[in-house]
Design a protein around this motif. Structure first.
Motif, PDB file in Angstrom:
ATOM      1  N   ASP A 275      -0.457 -27.234 -26.674  1.00 50.85           N
ATOM      2  CA  ASP A 275      -1.284 -28.253 -26.085  1.00 50.85           C
ATOM      3  C   ASP A 275      -0.831 -28.697 -24.519  1.00 50.85           C
ATOM      4  OD1 ASP A 275      -2.812 -30.489 -25.575  1.00 50.85           O
ATOM      5  OD2 ASP A 275      -1.714 -31.927 -27.010  1.00 50.85           O
ATOM      6  N   GLN A 276      -1.596 -28.220 -23.718  1.00 48.95           N
ATOM      7  CA  GLN A 276      -1.400 -28.412 -22.146  1.00 48.95           C
ATOM      8  C   GLN A 276      -0.962 -29.976 -21.816  1.00 48.95           C
ATOM      9  OE1 GLN A 276      -3.607 -25.988 -19.286  1.00 48.95           O
ATOM     10  NE2 GLN A 276      -3.670 -24.363 -20.714  1.00 48.95           N
ATOM     11  N   GLU A 277      -1.540 -30.769 -22.431  1.00 50.52           N
ATOM     12  CA  GLU A 277      -1.501 -32.013 -22.305  1.00 50.52           C
ATOM     13  C   GLU A 277      -0.024 -32.502 -22.308  1.00 50.52           C
ATOM     14  OE1 GLU A 277      -3.541 -34.136 -21.063  1.00 50.52           O
ATOM     15  OE2 GLU A 277      -5.394 -33.207 -21.000  1.00 50.52           O
ATOM     16  N   GLN A 278       0.697 -31.592 -22.987  1.00 52.76           N
ATOM     17  CA  GLN A 278       2.178 -32.049 -23.426  1.00 52.76           C
ATOM     18  C   GLN A 278       3.138 -31.365 -22.268  1.00 52.76           C
ATOM     19  OE1 GLN A 278       2.713 -34.537 -25.323  1.00 52.76           O
ATOM     20  NE2 GLN A 278       0.570 -34.580 -25.588  1.00 52.76           N
ATOM     21  N   TRP A 279       2.377 -30.453 -21.291  1.00 57.28           N
ATOM     22  CA  TRP A 279       3.359 -29.751 -20.653  1.00 57.28           C
ATOM     23  C   TRP A 279       4.066 -30.578 -19.784  1.00 57.28           C
ATOM     24  CZ3 TRP A 279       0.681 -24.822 -18.039  1.00 57.28           C
ATOM     25  CH2 TRP A 279       0.455 -23.790 -19.088  1.00 57.28           C
ATOM     26  N   VAL A 280       5.263 -30.210 -19.377  1.00 57.62           N
ATOM     27  CA  VAL A 280       6.345 -30.739 -18.276  1.00 57.62           C
ATOM     28  C   VAL A 280       6.603 -29.693 -17.339  1.00 57.62           C
ATOM     29  CG1 VAL A 280       8.340 -31.999 -17.963  1.00 57.62           C
ATOM     30  CG2 VAL A 280       6.983 -32.400 -20.159  1.00 57.62           C
ATOM     31  N   THR A 281       6.367 -30.058 -16.003  1.00 59.09           N
ATOM     32  CA  THR A 281       6.585 -29.046 -14.889  1.00 59.09           C
ATOM     33  C   THR A 281       7.295 -29.879 -13.737  1.00 59.09           C
ATOM     34  OG1 THR A 281       4.411 -27.861 -15.463  1.00 59.09           O
ATOM     35  CG2 THR A 281       5.371 -27.339 -13.346  1.00 59.09           C
ATOM     36  N   GLU A 282       8.272 -29.162 -13.382  1.00 57.39           N
ATOM     37  CA  GLU A 282       9.084 -29.610 -12.096  1.00 57.39           C
ATOM     38  C   GLU A 282       8.538 -29.098 -10.983  1.00 57.39           C
ATOM     39  OE1 GLU A 282      13.384 -30.976 -11.506  1.00 57.39           O
ATOM     40  OE2 GLU A 282      13.057 -28.958 -10.686  1.00 57.39           O
ATOM     41  N   ILE A 283       8.000 -29.942  -9.861  1.00 60.06           N
ATOM     42  CA  ILE A 283       7.362 -29.270  -8.531  1.00 60.06           C
ATOM     43  C   ILE A 283       8.523 -29.395  -7.585  1.00 60.06           C
ATOM     44  CG2 ILE A 283       5.761 -29.394  -6.861  1.00 60.06           C
ATOM     45  CD1 ILE A 283       4.539 -28.995  -9.886  1.00 60.06           C
ATOM     46  N   GLN A 284       8.973 -28.264  -7.126  1.00 58.69           N
ATOM     47  CA  GLN A 284       9.984 -28.301  -6.281  1.00 58.69           C
ATOM     48  C   GLN A 284       9.600 -27.962  -4.710  1.00 58.69           C
ATOM     49  OE1 GLN A 284      12.507 -25.176  -8.013  1.00 58.69           O
ATOM     50  NE2 GLN A 284      13.221 -26.518  -9.552  1.00 58.69           N
ATOM     51  N   GLU A 285       9.594 -28.986  -3.908  1.00 55.04           N
ATOM     52  CA  GLU A 285       8.735 -28.506  -2.487  1.00 55.04           C
ATOM     53  C   GLU A 285      10.241 -28.462  -1.383  1.00 55.04           C
ATOM     54  OE1 GLU A 285       5.370 -29.289   0.502  1.00 55.04           O
ATOM     55  OE2 GLU A 285       5.292 -30.135  -1.589  1.00 55.04           O
ATOM     56  N   PRO A 286      10.439 -27.367  -0.823  1.00 56.96           N
ATOM     57  CA  PRO A 286      11.527 -27.250   0.126  1.00 56.96           C
ATOM     58  C   PRO A 286      11.102 -28.314   1.283  1.00 56.96           C
ATOM     59  CG  PRO A 286      10.011 -25.306   0.195  1.00 56.96           C
ATOM     60  CD  PRO A 286       9.690 -26.063  -0.970  1.00 56.96           C
ATOM     61  N   VAL A 287      12.010 -28.847   1.848  1.00 58.29           N
ATOM     62  CA  VAL A 287      11.750 -29.749   3.072  1.00 58.29           C
ATOM     63  C   VAL A 287      12.863 -29.802   4.055  1.00 58.29           C
ATOM     64  CG1 VAL A 287      10.413 -31.635   1.475  1.00 58.29           C
ATOM     65  CG2 VAL A 287      12.960 -31.757   1.627  1.00 58.29           C
ATOM     66  N   VAL A 288      12.686 -30.416   5.108  1.00 59.04           N
ATOM     67  CA  VAL A 288      13.755 -30.321   6.191  1.00 59.04           C
ATOM     68  C   VAL A 288      13.237 -31.730   6.810  1.00 59.04           C
ATOM     69  CG1 VAL A 288      14.112 -27.836   6.490  1.00 59.04           C
ATOM     70  CG2 VAL A 288      12.390 -29.313   7.871  1.00 59.04           C
ATOM     71  N   ARG A 289      14.402 -32.315   7.280  1.00 64.38           N
ATOM     72  CA  ARG A 289      14.345 -33.508   7.978  1.00 64.38           C
ATOM     73  C   ARG A 289      13.125 -33.491   9.318  1.00 64.38           C
ATOM     74  NH1 ARG A 289      15.160 -38.700   6.627  1.00 64.38           N
ATOM     75  NH2 ARG A 289      17.131 -39.094   5.359  1.00 64.38           N
ATOM     76  N   ALA A 290      12.520 -34.461   9.198  1.00 64.63           N
ATOM     77  CA  ALA A 290      11.392 -34.186  10.320  1.00 64.63           C
ATOM     78  C   ALA A 290      12.024 -34.323  11.784  1.00 64.63           C
ATOM     79  CB  ALA A 290      10.384 -35.227  10.020  1.00 64.63           C
TER      80      ALA A 290
END
Length: 290
Positions: A275-290
């Motif tokens: 059941d895709q409604e129960q999916w748990v995904t961590e989004i990892q966006e690489p960042v640096v200081r602006a």
């Protein structure tokens, strides 16, 4: 012989429709009384009427129907036309459902604007990981283009892992990069290279190689994916087709807290039940200081 009313009743059509078919020469009555103008139909004409209705319901114009009937179309040919039309309608339905899903996702994005708490985002470092992976180009980074590419990739990857006797040691991890300019539809632009990966152990990989397989023979690529020095991460719950609101909320957080993106976000699939409604995904966006 049947009157037009009786013939219409047996054919489950209207008398008005029969008059129209007569007027255009598609189904003239077997006999027309020269004095009263009353139309009479023969039972044998029901076969032609059935073909007319079937072809019309398949989407052919009456002009096309007439041309097809003139070629004495048979039941087998009609069945083939039906299968083709069924496939076309199914494709149109799926496309319409996909468009509705995209509209729903954008609406969720609008509704969720500004609702992400600062506590929802975690800044962290990620470690390098050994991945088994398959890759393919998607036309764009949009979920409507990523989904049809990444799902078959993972299905095939797990099949090949099983064939190689390898069991994943961690969750799936997808990452993206700009596609080579000559790889995407049209040659360049929005295309992205999708990497569908899953964590594996080095010892297990070495055992698979020792079983007589060379690296290419395993049927998948292996790569040590570098860790991220700093990633802004957030948990997305539900199907990836609804990733846009979460991704844009993360973008607002990044911009509002003095950072900027350093590349495509990774997707760590923590829980992926049927059941895709129960999916748990961590989004990892690489960042640096602006």
């Amino acid at each position: 012989m049947f009157s037009i009313g009786d013939f219409a009743r047996y054919g489950r059509v209207s008398a008005r429709m029969l008059r129209h078919y007569d007027a255009i020469g598609l189904l003239p009555p077997a006999r027309t009384d020269p004095v009263t103008g009353y139309r009479s139909y023969a039972a044998a004409q029901l076969a032609r009427l059935n073909r007319i209705i079937a072809l019309k319901d398949l989407g052919f114009s009456l002009q096309q129907v007439a041309a097809i009937l003139d070629e004495q179309v048979g039941a087998a040919e009609l069945r083939g036309m039906l299968r083709l039309r069924r496939a076309e309608l199914a494709a149109a339905r799926d496309a319409a459902e996909a468009r509705l899903g995209q509209v729903e996702a954008r609406l969720r994005t609008i509704e969720s604007e500004g609702h992400m708490s600062a506590d929802d985002v975690v800044l962290k470092h990620t470690e390098p990981v050994l991945l088994a992976e398959l890759s393919e180009v998607a036309a764009s980074y949009g979920p409507e283009d990523i989904g049809p590419v990444i799902t078959p990739l993972y299905q095939e990857l797990f099949r090949r892992l099983a064939a190689a006797g390898l069991t994943p040691t961690g969750p799936g991890l997808a990452y993206y990069e700009a596609a080579p300019q000559d790889a995407g539809p049209g040659g360049a632009g929005d295309a992205v290279l999708v990497h569908a990966g899953v964590a594996i152990g080095r010892e297990e990989l070495a055992k698979a190689v020792r079983r007589g397989e060379d690296g290419a023979g395993l049927g998948f690529d292996t790569v040590t994916l570098p860790g991220l020095d700093l990633a802004a991460t957030v948990v997305h719950r539900g199907p990836m087709s609804r990733i846009v609101p979460t991704a844009q909320a993360l973008a607002h957080w990044i911009d509002g807290n003095g950072y900027r993106s350093a590349g495509y976000a990774r997707e760590l699939y923590l829980e992926c039940p049927d059941d895709q409604e129960q999916w748990v995904t961590e989004i990892q966006e690489p960042v640096v200081r602006a």
